[in-house]
Design an enzyme around this catalytic site. Structure first.
Site, PDB file in Angstrom:
ATOM      1  N   ASP A   2     -50.146 -53.721  21.709  1.00 53.19           N
ATOM      2  CA  ASP A   2     -49.025 -52.821  21.487  1.00 53.19           C
ATOM      3  C   ASP A   2     -49.507 -51.461  20.994  1.00 53.19           C
ATOM      4  O   ASP A   2     -50.503 -51.370  20.274  1.00 53.19           O
ATOM      5  CB  ASP A   2     -48.088 -53.463  20.450  1.00 53.19           C
ATOM      6  CG  ASP A   2     -46.709 -52.834  20.472  1.00 53.19           C
ATOM      7  OD1 ASP A   2     -46.382 -52.131  21.445  1.00 53.19           O
ATOM      8  OD2 ASP A   2     -45.963 -53.045  19.504  1.00 53.19           O
ATOM      9  N   ASN A   4     -49.518 -48.468  23.137  1.00 54.67           N
ATOM     10  CA  ASN A   4     -49.967 -47.524  24.176  1.00 54.67           C
ATOM     11  C   ASN A   4     -49.056 -46.298  24.253  1.00 54.67           C
ATOM     12  O   ASN A   4     -49.521 -45.169  24.382  1.00 54.67           O
ATOM     13  CB  ASN A   4     -49.981 -48.202  25.550  1.00 54.67           C
ATOM     14  CG  ASN A   4     -50.980 -49.328  25.634  1.00 54.67           C
ATOM     15  OD1 ASN A   4     -51.837 -49.466  24.768  1.00 54.67           O
ATOM     16  ND2 ASN A   4     -50.871 -50.140  26.665  1.00 54.67           N
ATOM     17  N   TRP A   7     -49.436 -44.045  21.204  1.00 55.19           N
ATOM     18  CA  TRP A   7     -50.719 -43.342  21.287  1.00 55.19           C
ATOM     19  C   TRP A   7     -50.586 -42.127  22.206  1.00 55.19           C
ATOM     20  O   TRP A   7     -51.031 -41.023  21.868  1.00 55.19           O
ATOM     21  CB  TRP A   7     -51.794 -44.304  21.825  1.00 55.19           C
ATOM     22  CG  TRP A   7     -53.162 -43.698  21.888  1.00 55.19           C
ATOM     23  CD1 TRP A   7     -54.123 -43.756  20.929  1.00 55.19           C
ATOM     24  CD2 TRP A   7     -53.704 -42.921  22.968  1.00 55.19           C
ATOM     25  NE1 TRP A   7     -55.237 -43.070  21.339  1.00 55.19           N
ATOM     26  CE2 TRP A   7     -55.006 -42.544  22.589  1.00 55.19           C
ATOM     27  CE3 TRP A   7     -53.225 -42.504  24.203  1.00 55.19           C
ATOM     28  CZ2 TRP A   7     -55.829 -41.780  23.404  1.00 55.19           C
ATOM     29  CZ3 TRP A   7     -54.035 -41.732  25.027  1.00 55.19           C
ATOM     30  CH2 TRP A   7     -55.331 -41.381  24.624  1.00 55.19           C
ATOM     31  N   SER A  48     -41.386 -60.415  29.924  1.00 56.90           N
ATOM     32  CA  SER A  48     -40.197 -60.470  30.788  1.00 56.90           C
ATOM     33  C   SER A  48     -39.209 -59.357  30.412  1.00 56.90           C
ATOM     34  O   SER A  48     -38.408 -58.939  31.230  1.00 56.90           O
ATOM     35  CB  SER A  48     -39.516 -61.840  30.705  1.00 56.90           C
ATOM     36  OG  SER A  48     -40.005 -62.627  29.660  1.00 56.90           O
ATOM     37  N   ASN A  50     -40.160 -56.302  29.600  1.00 60.44           N
ATOM     38  CA  ASN A  50     -40.696 -54.992  29.986  1.00 60.44           C
ATOM     39  C   ASN A  50     -40.069 -54.428  31.270  1.00 60.44           C
ATOM     40  O   ASN A  50     -40.168 -53.238  31.546  1.00 60.44           O
ATOM     41  CB  ASN A  50     -42.228 -55.034  30.144  1.00 60.44           C
ATOM     42  CG  ASN A  50     -42.969 -55.126  28.826  1.00 60.44           C
ATOM     43  OD1 ASN A  50     -44.092 -55.614  28.754  1.00 60.44           O
ATOM     44  ND2 ASN A  50     -42.359 -54.648  27.747  1.00 60.44           N
ATOM     45  N   ARG A  53     -37.873 -51.274  31.054  1.00 63.89           N
ATOM     46  CA  ARG A  53     -38.409 -49.926  30.822  1.00 63.89           C
ATOM     47  C   ARG A  53     -38.051 -49.026  32.007  1.00 63.89           C
ATOM     48  O   ARG A  53     -37.697 -49.524  33.068  1.00 63.89           O
ATOM     49  CB  ARG A  53     -39.931 -49.999  30.674  1.00 63.89           C
ATOM     50  CG  ARG A  53     -40.277 -50.741  29.416  1.00 63.89           C
ATOM     51  CD  ARG A  53     -41.747 -50.706  29.127  1.00 63.89           C
ATOM     52  NE  ARG A  53     -41.947 -51.302  27.826  1.00 63.89           N
ATOM     53  CZ  ARG A  53     -42.949 -51.011  27.009  1.00 63.89           C
ATOM     54  NH1 ARG A  53     -43.870 -50.158  27.361  1.00 63.89           N
ATOM     55  NH2 ARG A  53     -43.036 -51.591  25.833  1.00 63.89           N
TER      56      ARG A  53
HETATM   57  C1  FPP Z   1     -47.408 -52.308  25.024  1.00 64.99           C
HETATM   58  O1  FPP Z   1     -47.464 -50.990  24.497  1.00 64.99           O
HETATM   59  C2  FPP Z   1     -48.276 -52.431  26.201  1.00 64.99           C
HETATM   60  C3  FPP Z   1     -47.844 -52.787  27.451  1.00 64.99           C
HETATM   61  C4  FPP Z   1     -46.444 -53.097  27.782  1.00 64.99           C
HETATM   62  C5  FPP Z   1     -48.777 -52.817  28.596  1.00 64.99           C
HETATM   63  C6  FPP Z   1     -50.142 -53.382  28.293  1.00 64.99           C
HETATM   64  C7  FPP Z   1     -51.002 -53.088  29.438  1.00 64.99           C
HETATM   65  C8  FPP Z   1     -52.284 -52.706  29.349  1.00 64.99           C
HETATM   66  C9  FPP Z   1     -53.032 -52.587  28.072  1.00 64.99           C
HETATM   67  C10 FPP Z   1     -52.944 -52.363  30.618  1.00 64.99           C
HETATM   68  C11 FPP Z   1     -54.083 -53.218  30.972  1.00 64.99           C
HETATM   69  C12 FPP Z   1     -53.783 -54.621  31.237  1.00 64.99           C
HETATM   70  C13 FPP Z   1     -54.295 -55.301  32.263  1.00 64.99           C
HETATM   71  C14 FPP Z   1     -54.155 -56.779  32.299  1.00 64.99           C
HETATM   72  C15 FPP Z   1     -55.001 -54.666  33.382  1.00 64.99           C
HETATM   73  P1  FPP Z   1     -46.132 -50.142  24.426  1.00 64.99           P
HETATM   74  O2  FPP Z   1     -45.971 -49.401  25.702  1.00 64.99           O
HETATM   75  O3  FPP Z   1     -44.988 -51.033  24.056  1.00 64.99           O
HETATM   76  O4  FPP Z   1     -46.438 -49.143  23.258  1.00 64.99           O
HETATM   77  P2  FPP Z   1     -45.391 -48.503  22.224  1.00 64.99           P
HETATM   78  O5  FPP Z   1     -44.861 -49.657  21.401  1.00 64.99           O
HETATM   79  O6  FPP Z   1     -46.231 -47.581  21.419  1.00 64.99           O
HETATM   80  O7  FPP Z   1     -44.342 -47.802  23.025  1.00 64.99           O
END
Ligand code: FPP
Length: 232
Positions: A2, A4, A7, A48, A50, A53
């Site tokens: 969690d 991304n 960040w 499920s 996601n 979004r």
């Molecule tokens: C959650 O962060 C992350 C995800 C929904 C996607 C995770 C995917 C990867 C790390 C890509 C690589 C994976 C593979 C298997 C190739 P968020 O978007 O919820 O972050 P936030 O809470 O800061 O908004």
């Protein structure tokens, strides 16, 4: 994995760049887990929930999964990693489904580490599909109603053939399970770190492993057992 999105926001970048950096962080963590002889590594790549979004983000994540599989599967195979996917695959497009199946076939006999990627996965979905499988056995007369118990249900949940997770690491500061492996994590040690996933490095992994090594695991008993991470 969690954090991304946050960040990316902190760096004034689109969310998809955060996911790309997340994929890079994952690559380092996988390699480190193999070196540290972790038996099973399960990552929550797409829940499920996601799908709710924005469409552009969902599409970008699908492209990233496909790209990552194209780029990484051969290397993971060479490193002796067995790949598995858990979750409802029906909603993914054909090309992605085929790529997942091909990766599982190619790496099926590898034994250094099993890497499980949870995609379109939800713990409640997992329990519901296990209950459906049990109900089918009962209605076919293969299983007595009295035989429906924890052990019987446990045989049908995802990862039933693997050791239960010892350690959960959640990055990004939230302290919740978010519908991950609800059944499987009954006795899992939970480690939460504020580090956003794209910033998660091998040092952060080692901090989590050191924390885990100090846990006293009793599994509801009085005496503790020696901690050893088999499944993170
Ligand atoms: C959650 O962060 C992350 C995800 C929904 C996607 C995770 C995917 C990867 C790390 C890509 C690589 C994976 C593979 C298997 C190739 P968020 O978007 O919820 O972050 P936030 O809470 O800061 O908004």
């Amino acid at each position: 994995m969690d954090g991304n999105g946050r960040w990316a926001k902190q760096h004034g970048l689109p969310r998809v760049i955060g996911h790309r950096r997340g994929a890079t962080a994952l690559r380092h963590v996988v390699r480190a887990c193999v070196q540290r002889q972790v038996q099973v590594l399960t990552v929550f790549a797409f829940s499920s929930e996601n799908w709710h979004r924005p469409e552009t983000e969902v599409k970008a994540l699908m492209v990233l999964f496909m790209h990552s599989l194209r780029r990484e599967v051969e290397k993971l195979h060479e490193a002796g990693v067995r790949l598995r996917f858990i979750g409802e695959r029906g909603r993914f497009d054909n090309a992605l489904r085929q790529k997942m199946e091909a990766a599982e076939r190619l790496t099926a006999d590898n034994s250094c580490m099993t890497m499980v990627i949870a995609v379109n996965y939800g713990g409640r979905w997992d329990l519901a599909q296990a209950a459906r499988a049990l109900a089918a056995e009962v209605s076919a007369g293969q299983l007595a109603l009295d035989a429906v118990n924890e052990q019987a249900l446990g045989k049908h949940v995802a990862l039933a053939d693997l050791p239960e997770p010892d350690l959960l690491i959640r990055s990004g500061g939230e302290q919740r399970i978010s519908n991950f492996l609800l059944w499987q994590m009954a006795y899992t040690e939970l480690y939460f770190t504020p580090t956003l996933w794209p910033d998660f490095r091998v040092d952060d992994l080692d901090l989590a492993l050191t924390w885990f090594a100090e846990r006293e695991r009793r599994f509801g008993r009085v005496e503790s057992t020696q901690p050893r991470v088999g499944h993170a």
